[in-house]
Design a protein around this motif. Structure first.
Motif, short mmCIF file in Angstrom:
data_model
loop_
_atom_site.label_atom_id
_atom_site.label_comp_id
_atom_site.label_asym_id
_atom_site.label_seq_id
_atom_site.Cartn_x
_atom_site.Cartn_y
_atom_site.Cartn_z
N LEU A 1 0.83 -1.21 0.00
CA LEU A 1 0.00 0.00 0.00
C LEU A 1 0.87 1.26 0.00
N GLU A 2 1.96 1.24 0.74
CA GLU A 2 2.85 2.40 0.77
C GLU A 2 3.52 2.62 -0.58
N LEU A 3 3.90 1.50 -1.21
CA LEU A 3 4.54 1.62 -2.53
C LEU A 3 3.54 2.10 -3.58
N ARG A 4 2.23 1.92 -3.30
CA ARG A 4 1.20 2.45 -4.20
C ARG A 4 0.97 3.95 -3.94
N GLY A 5 1.76 4.51 -3.03
CA GLY A 5 1.69 5.95 -2.81
C GLY A 5 0.78 6.37 -1.67
N ASN A 6 0.38 5.45 -0.81
CA ASN A 6 -0.45 5.80 0.34
C ASN A 6 0.45 6.15 1.52
N LYS A 7 0.42 7.43 1.89
CA LYS A 7 1.21 7.86 3.04
C LYS A 7 0.27 7.90 4.23
N SER A 8 0.44 6.96 5.13
CA SER A 8 -0.50 6.87 6.25
C SER A 8 0.27 6.51 7.52
N ASP A 9 -0.01 7.26 8.60
CA ASP A 9 0.64 6.95 9.88
C ASP A 9 0.18 5.59 10.40
N ALA A 10 -1.06 5.23 10.06
CA ALA A 10 -1.57 3.92 10.50
C ALA A 10 -0.74 2.80 9.89
N LEU A 11 -0.51 2.90 8.57
CA LEU A 11 0.30 1.87 7.89
C LEU A 11 1.69 1.83 8.49
N ASN A 12 2.25 3.02 8.73
CA ASN A 12 3.61 3.09 9.28
C ASN A 12 3.67 2.43 10.65
N ALA A 13 2.65 2.70 11.47
CA ALA A 13 2.64 2.13 12.82
C ALA A 13 2.53 0.60 12.77
N LEU A 14 1.64 0.10 11.89
CA LEU A 14 1.48 -1.35 11.77
C LEU A 14 2.76 -2.00 11.27
N ALA A 15 3.37 -1.39 10.26
CA ALA A 15 4.61 -1.93 9.70
C ALA A 15 5.73 -1.90 10.74
N LEU A 16 5.75 -0.84 11.56
CA LEU A 16 6.75 -0.76 12.64
C LEU A 16 6.56 -1.92 13.61
N GLY A 17 5.31 -2.15 13.99
CA GLY A 17 5.01 -3.24 14.92
C GLY A 17 5.48 -4.57 14.37
N ALA A 18 5.17 -4.82 13.08
CA ALA A 18 5.58 -6.08 12.46
C ALA A 18 7.09 -6.19 12.39
N ALA A 19 7.76 -5.07 12.07
CA ALA A 19 9.23 -5.09 11.96
C ALA A 19 9.87 -5.36 13.32
N ILE A 20 9.25 -4.81 14.38
CA ILE A 20 9.78 -5.08 15.73
C ILE A 20 9.65 -6.57 16.04
N PHE A 21 8.46 -7.14 15.73
CA PHE A 21 8.29 -8.57 15.98
C PHE A 21 9.30 -9.39 15.18
N GLU A 22 9.49 -9.02 13.92
CA GLU A 22 10.40 -9.80 13.06
C GLU A 22 11.86 -9.64 13.48
N SER A 23 12.15 -8.61 14.27
CA SER A 23 13.52 -8.44 14.75
C SER A 23 13.82 -9.30 15.97
N LEU A 24 12.77 -9.82 16.61
CA LEU A 24 13.00 -10.66 17.80
C LEU A 24 13.79 -11.91 17.41
N PRO A 25 14.68 -12.34 18.27
CA PRO A 25 15.47 -13.53 17.94
C PRO A 25 14.61 -14.77 17.73
N ALA A 26 13.42 -14.81 18.34
CA ALA A 26 12.54 -15.99 18.23
C ALA A 26 12.14 -16.25 16.79
N ALA A 27 12.06 -15.18 15.97
CA ALA A 27 11.59 -15.34 14.60
C ALA A 27 12.69 -15.79 13.65
#
Lengths: 268, 257
Positions: B170-196
């Motif tokens: 959605l971001e690459l389609r040109g949607n600039k949204s704080d909601a998308l950014n927040a969700l993507a941040l959350g996912a990136a934090i989870f994916e950075s955990l050693p468990a993943a």
């Protein structure tokens, strides 16, 4: 209909591979290629789409006093492996097309006219039995000679076995015969003989079971096979938690941040 | 411990590249349908974002089916997937979910009636939640040691990866949204955990870096599109890495016995 079984007694097997040949002949199973493995007399190596009976040649250190071996000689044991026809079969439960069924004889059977070759049975069999034929596209394994059983005949492998190492018959009766055989071997001094039949595991026992000597794992018979269906609860719980987090996360993110962006732009 | 000539007990997965590719496409499409509904609920301000999300869901769904059919040993028999419904088979649940999701997400962009379209969007979002997570169940509930040992992790891991890739598209389609950014941040934090990140192999390391720390750092510097691109690559690599891990794990006779 009575539940039938295979009792394969490795102490009687002479490694002649008549079972492999009879199975191929009867079921029209394709060849396995021409490979010299260098691993004892075993050139097929495992069960697969083109090997439904497989004679293992197990080499191990000797147990003195049994079988007449001297200490400096290794033992050489043979055992004809086959689909275990599990009481709770991972392949059967995982099959999405309903191709894999339980027959009236209690065996696990792949209906070749329904299988679409999705390959999920391959990774849900605890014994590495089911295999997809790359040329044909479908999954294959021992049929328990369903056609022969329907005609009142015993499976081709049992019929061909020259030493009665492979016994076929009523499952409960075979289990009694097996217990008697073990008691007799123990009385004769072969104390490392035992029955492999994982009744205490989630597989719940197998309709094809084996008499082996020593550690069953040297025959690649696992001590605690796990039925994949028992993992569904933790798996779906994790999926539900993840789905809930995604749904709530998305709704809250847009509810909070989607509107804030809106107000911010209205002020400017 | 002894084994039979150290030969593998288990058979490796016979799946070809289409299956991990589908895990990526189907997961992203499923999460996109959820984002579409969430954006729509939040208000008319997000109308373009919601429309893009619905299209991503529909296109992804219609790419998913051909990918799965191509992997079958007998592709002409794909309809046998809908011959029975077996809740005890994740593959059966997945086939039915994809059928519902495909119908819902496609109707959500093509049906002229707005009420029907909204209903279809709801169906797509509900089945989309399953689409983005069930592939973890599909791998976890097997006999392959590395998959079944991570049966708790895989659905969450794949879900986070799916959410991140939907945000990225959605971001690459040109949607600039704080909601998308927040969700993507959350996912990136989870994916950075050693468990993943359980394997030492290069592909899983790379997938982990591209899904976790790299987009996390890029987002902190507000480089959202670069983060999105990294996330997409990472999400795709994650699915290939896990199928590959299963292939090598099946050879490990010691874990299987």
């Amino acid at each position: 209909m009575t539940t039938t079984g295979f009792f394969t007694d490795s102490t009687l097997c002479i490694g002649c591979k008549a079972c492999e040949v009879a199975c191929k002949e009867w079921n029209d199973v394709p060849h396995d290629g021409f490979l010299w493995s260098g691993l004892s007399y075993d050139n097929t190596l495992s069960l697969g789409h083109s090997t439904w009976r497989h004679v293992k040649f197990v080499e191990s250190a000797t147990t003195i006093g049994a079988g007449g071996n001297a200490a400096e000689h290794m033992t050489w044991q043979f055992s004809s492996d086959v689909c275990k026809h599990c009481e709770h079969a991972g392949c059967l439960e995982a099959c999405p097309t309903g191709s894999i069924i339980r027959t009236e004889f209690g065996g696990v059977y792949i209906q070749p006219d329904i299988c679409n070759g999705c390959g999920y049975c391959v990774v849900t069999c605890p014994f590495g039995v089911v295999d997809r034929n790359p040329d044909d596209g479908r999954a294959f394994k021992c049929t328990f000679c369903y056609d022969r059983q329907k005609a009142g005949e015993e499976p081709a492998c049992a019929k061909a076995c020259p030493t009665q190492s492979i016994l076929f018959g009523d499952l409960a009766e075979l289990e009694r015969v097996a217990d008697e055989r073990v008691a007799k071997l123990h009385a004769g001094g072969m104390t490392d003989a035992s029955i492999w039949n994982p009744k205490d595991s989630s597989v719940g026992g197998t309709h094809a079971f084996f008499l082996v000597r020593g550690d069953a794992r040297q025959y690649n018979l696992p001590s605690n096979p796990v039925l994949p269906t028992t993992l569904l609860k933790p798996a779906w719980s994790a999926a539900a938690a993840a789905a809930g987090a995604i749904a709530f996360g998305a709704v809250f993110a847009f509810a909070l941040l989607g509107r804030r962006t809106q107000n911010a732009e209205r002020r400017t | 411990m002894t084994s039979y000539h150290d030969l593998p007990l288990l058979k490796p997965p016979v799946w070809t590249w289409e299956v991990p590719a589908y895990f990526f496409v189907g997961g992203a499409a499923g999460a996109a349908a959820v984002l579409g509904i969430a954006a729509q609920i939040a208000g008319p301000r997000n109308e373009k974002l919601a429309r893009d999300a619905r299209w991503i869901a529909a296109i992804g769904a219609n790419l998913s089916a051909p990918l799965l059919i191509a992997d079958l040993g007998r592709p002409d028999r794909f309809l046998n997937m809908l011959r029975v419904f077996k809740p005890q088979s994740p593959m059966s649940v997945g086939a039915w979910t994809l059928a519902v999701f495909g119908a819902g997400s496609t109707a959500a962009v093509f049906v002229p009636n707005k009420t029907v379209r909204n209903l279809a969007s709801l169906v797509a979002a509900a089945s989309g939640l399953v689409m983005s997570t069930y592939t973890g169940v599909l791998l976890g509930a097997t006999t392959i040691p590395v998959w079944k040992e991570h049966v708790d992790l895989l659905p969450v891991h794949f879900g986070a990866s799916a959410l991140a890739s939907a945000c990225a598209l959605l971001e690459l389609r040109g949607n600039k949204s704080d909601a998308l950014n927040a969700l993507a941040l959350g996912a990136a934090i989870f994916e950075s955990l050693p468990a993943a990140n359980v394997e030492e192999k290069l592909l899983m390391r790379l997938a982990g870096a591209l899904s976790g720390p790299v987009p996390l750092a890029l987002r902190l510097f507000n480089k959202r599109k670069a983060a999105a691109a990294s996330t997409l690559l990472g999400s795709l690599a994650t699915r290939f890495a896990w199928v590959e891990a299963g292939r090598s794990s099946a050879k490990d006779v010691k874990s299987a016995l």
